[in-house]
Design a protein around this motif. Structure first.
Motif, PDB file in Angstrom:
ATOM      1  N   GLY A   1       0.787  -1.225   0.000  1.00  0.00           N
ATOM      2  CA  GLY A   1       0.000   0.000   0.000  1.00  0.00           C
ATOM      3  C   GLY A   1       0.815   1.268   0.000  1.00  0.00           C
ATOM      4  O   GLY A   1       0.466   2.229   0.680  1.00  0.00           O
ATOM      5  N   ALA A   2       1.899   1.277  -0.753  1.00  0.00           N
ATOM      6  CA  ALA A   2       2.770   2.456  -0.782  1.00  0.00           C
ATOM      7  C   ALA A   2       2.026   3.674  -1.318  1.00  0.00           C
ATOM      8  O   ALA A   2       1.341   3.603  -2.329  1.00  0.00           O
ATOM      9  CB  ALA A   2       3.998   2.174  -1.642  1.00  0.00           C
ATOM     10  N   GLU A   3       2.168   4.765  -0.614  1.00  0.00           N
ATOM     11  CA  GLU A   3       1.589   6.047  -1.013  1.00  0.00           C
ATOM     12  C   GLU A   3       2.529   6.710  -1.998  1.00  0.00           C
ATOM     13  O   GLU A   3       3.733   6.805  -1.764  1.00  0.00           O
ATOM     14  CB  GLU A   3       1.433   6.928   0.225  1.00  0.00           C
ATOM     15  N   CYS A   4       1.992   7.174  -3.107  1.00  0.00           N
ATOM     16  CA  CYS A   4       2.786   7.916  -4.096  1.00  0.00           C
ATOM     17  C   CYS A   4       2.624   9.410  -3.874  1.00  0.00           C
ATOM     18  O   CYS A   4       1.589   9.873  -3.403  1.00  0.00           O
ATOM     19  CB  CYS A   4       2.293   7.631  -5.513  1.00  0.00           C
ATOM     20  N   VAL A   5       3.656  10.138  -4.257  1.00  0.00           N
ATOM     21  CA  VAL A   5       3.490  11.560  -4.470  1.00  0.00           C
ATOM     22  C   VAL A   5       3.439  11.692  -5.994  1.00  0.00           C
ATOM     23  O   VAL A   5       4.222  11.047  -6.711  1.00  0.00           O
ATOM     24  CB  VAL A   5       4.628  12.403  -3.838  1.00  0.00           C
TER      25      VAL A   5
ATOM     26  N   THR B   1       2.524  -1.866 -12.021  1.00  0.00           N
ATOM     27  CA  THR B   1       1.785  -1.350 -10.874  1.00  0.00           C
ATOM     28  C   THR B   1       2.624  -1.403  -9.611  1.00  0.00           C
ATOM     29  O   THR B   1       3.173  -2.456  -9.269  1.00  0.00           O
ATOM     30  CB  THR B   1       0.494  -2.182 -10.661  1.00  0.00           C
ATOM     31  N   LEU B   2       2.716  -0.282  -8.929  1.00  0.00           N
ATOM     32  CA  LEU B   2       3.406  -0.219  -7.650  1.00  0.00           C
ATOM     33  C   LEU B   2       2.559  -0.939  -6.610  1.00  0.00           C
ATOM     34  O   LEU B   2       1.396  -0.608  -6.423  1.00  0.00           O
ATOM     35  CB  LEU B   2       3.622   1.243  -7.245  1.00  0.00           C
ATOM     36  N   VAL B   3       3.168  -1.930  -5.935  1.00  0.00           N
ATOM     37  CA  VAL B   3       2.411  -2.685  -4.931  1.00  0.00           C
ATOM     38  C   VAL B   3       2.992  -2.544  -3.530  1.00  0.00           C
ATOM     39  O   VAL B   3       2.376  -2.966  -2.556  1.00  0.00           O
ATOM     40  CB  VAL B   3       2.287  -4.180  -5.307  1.00  0.00           C
ATOM     41  N   GLY B   4       4.179  -1.956  -3.417  1.00  0.00           N
ATOM     42  CA  GLY B   4       4.767  -1.784  -2.094  1.00  0.00           C
ATOM     43  C   GLY B   4       6.188  -1.272  -2.161  1.00  0.00           C
ATOM     44  O   GLY B   4       6.694  -0.937  -3.228  1.00  0.00           O
ATOM     45  N   ILE B   5       6.806  -1.243  -0.999  1.00  0.00           N
ATOM     46  CA  ILE B   5       8.205  -0.829  -0.857  1.00  0.00           C
ATOM     47  C   ILE B   5       8.899  -1.890  -0.011  1.00  0.00           C
ATOM     48  O   ILE B   5       8.362  -2.333   1.005  1.00  0.00           O
ATOM     49  CB  ILE B   5       8.333   0.528  -0.123  1.00  0.00           C
TER      50      ILE B   5
ATOM     51  N   PRO C   1      11.101   0.291  -4.682  1.00  0.00           N
ATOM     52  CA  PRO C   1       9.691   0.130  -5.004  1.00  0.00           C
ATOM     53  C   PRO C   1       9.483  -1.290  -5.551  1.00  0.00           C
ATOM     54  O   PRO C   1      10.304  -1.795  -6.320  1.00  0.00           O
ATOM     55  CB  PRO C   1       9.438   1.161  -6.101  1.00  0.00           C
ATOM     56  N   VAL C   2       8.400  -1.913  -5.145  1.00  0.00           N
ATOM     57  CA  VAL C   2       8.061  -3.256  -5.618  1.00  0.00           C
ATOM     58  C   VAL C   2       6.941  -3.116  -6.628  1.00  0.00           C
ATOM     59  O   VAL C   2       5.905  -2.510  -6.332  1.00  0.00           O
ATOM     60  CB  VAL C   2       7.619  -4.160  -4.444  1.00  0.00           C
ATOM     61  N   ILE C   3       7.167  -3.656  -7.825  1.00  0.00           N
ATOM     62  CA  ILE C   3       6.159  -3.538  -8.866  1.00  0.00           C
ATOM     63  C   ILE C   3       5.682  -4.919  -9.307  1.00  0.00           C
ATOM     64  O   ILE C   3       6.418  -5.898  -9.247  1.00  0.00           O
ATOM     65  CB  ILE C   3       6.667  -2.728 -10.082  1.00  0.00           C
ATOM     66  N   ASP C   4       4.427  -4.947  -9.703  1.00  0.00           N
ATOM     67  CA  ASP C   4       3.828  -6.139 -10.301  1.00  0.00           C
ATOM     68  C   ASP C   4       3.364  -5.694 -11.671  1.00  0.00           C
ATOM     69  O   ASP C   4       2.386  -4.944 -11.776  1.00  0.00           O
ATOM     70  CB  ASP C   4       2.666  -6.627  -9.437  1.00  0.00           C
TER      71      ASP C   4
ATOM     72  N   PRO D   1       7.543   6.990  -3.388  1.00  0.00           N
ATOM     73  CA  PRO D   1       7.642   6.833  -4.839  1.00  0.00           C
ATOM     74  C   PRO D   1       7.011   8.049  -5.519  1.00  0.00           C
ATOM     75  O   PRO D   1       6.037   8.613  -5.010  1.00  0.00           O
ATOM     76  CB  PRO D   1       6.816   5.579  -5.133  1.00  0.00           C
ATOM     77  N   ILE D   2       7.573   8.451  -6.642  1.00  0.00           N
ATOM     78  CA  ILE D   2       7.000   9.510  -7.466  1.00  0.00           C
ATOM     79  C   ILE D   2       6.266   8.819  -8.610  1.00  0.00           C
ATOM     80  O   ILE D   2       6.873   8.057  -9.365  1.00  0.00           O
ATOM     81  CB  ILE D   2       8.089  10.443  -8.031  1.00  0.00           C
ATOM     82  N   CYS D   3       4.963   9.071  -8.726  1.00  0.00           N
ATOM     83  CA  CYS D   3       4.148   8.442  -9.765  1.00  0.00           C
ATOM     84  C   CYS D   3       3.569   9.517 -10.674  1.00  0.00           C
ATOM     85  O   CYS D   3       3.235  10.611 -10.224  1.00  0.00           O
ATOM     86  CB  CYS D   3       3.013   7.631  -9.147  1.00  0.00           C
ATOM     87  N   GLY D   4       3.421   9.170 -11.937  1.00  0.00           N
ATOM     88  CA  GLY D   4       2.814  10.082 -12.892  1.00  0.00           C
ATOM     89  C   GLY D   4       1.304   9.953 -12.914  1.00  0.00           C
ATOM     90  O   GLY D   4       0.720   9.140 -12.196  1.00  0.00           O
TER      91      GLY D   4
END
Length: 138
Positions: free
Chosen positions: A11-15, A109-113, A103-106, A37-40
């Protein structure tokens, strides 16, 4: 072997890349974390923003954190780990890139850290020492 999905904080929160560094700092404080994490707009990972980045690259450089966008601090492609990668791969990635958080991605999709401490709990003692030494040297 233990996977990133098993040891990560989910449940990582993005900025968002268009949000200000001030908003990022407020999110860090609210979630008691030192990096986000920085997300677009497309939810794709653009990079990582740390509390150190805010202090050194924004405040230390005399920039206004309310006027500086988080995306301005994203540097190149983010170093990530796949959700199903094992702890040894996490160790290799952290060591090779000298990072303490991944960052952990699936897929995309970012799924965690996964943090250095998460890996330390999952690996035998000698490998933990190697990780600490690798990411702590300049």
């Amino acid at each position: 072997m233990t996977t990133a999905r098993e040891i990560m904080t989910g449940g990582a929160e993005c900025v968002r890349d268009y949000e200000s560094v001030l908003v990022a700092a407020e999110k860090m404080a609210a979630h008691d974390v030192g990096a986000l994490p920085i997300c677009g707009r497309d939810d794709r990972l653009k990079g990582m923003l740390t509390d150190r980045d805010i202090v050194v690259k924004v405040l230390g450089a005399g920039h206004d954190p309310a006027a500086t966008k988080a995306g301005d601090l994203a540097q190149g492609e983010a170093v990530t780990i796949g959700a199903d990668d094992d702890a040894r791969e996490i160790l290799r990635t952290m060591t090779d890139h000298k990072v303490r958080r991944l960052p952990v991605i699936d897929g995309h999709t970012l799924v965690g850290i996964v943090a250095q401490a998460d890996v330390a709990r999952a690996l035998p003692d000698p490998q933990v020492g190697e990780l600490l030494q690798a990411v702590s040297t300049d």
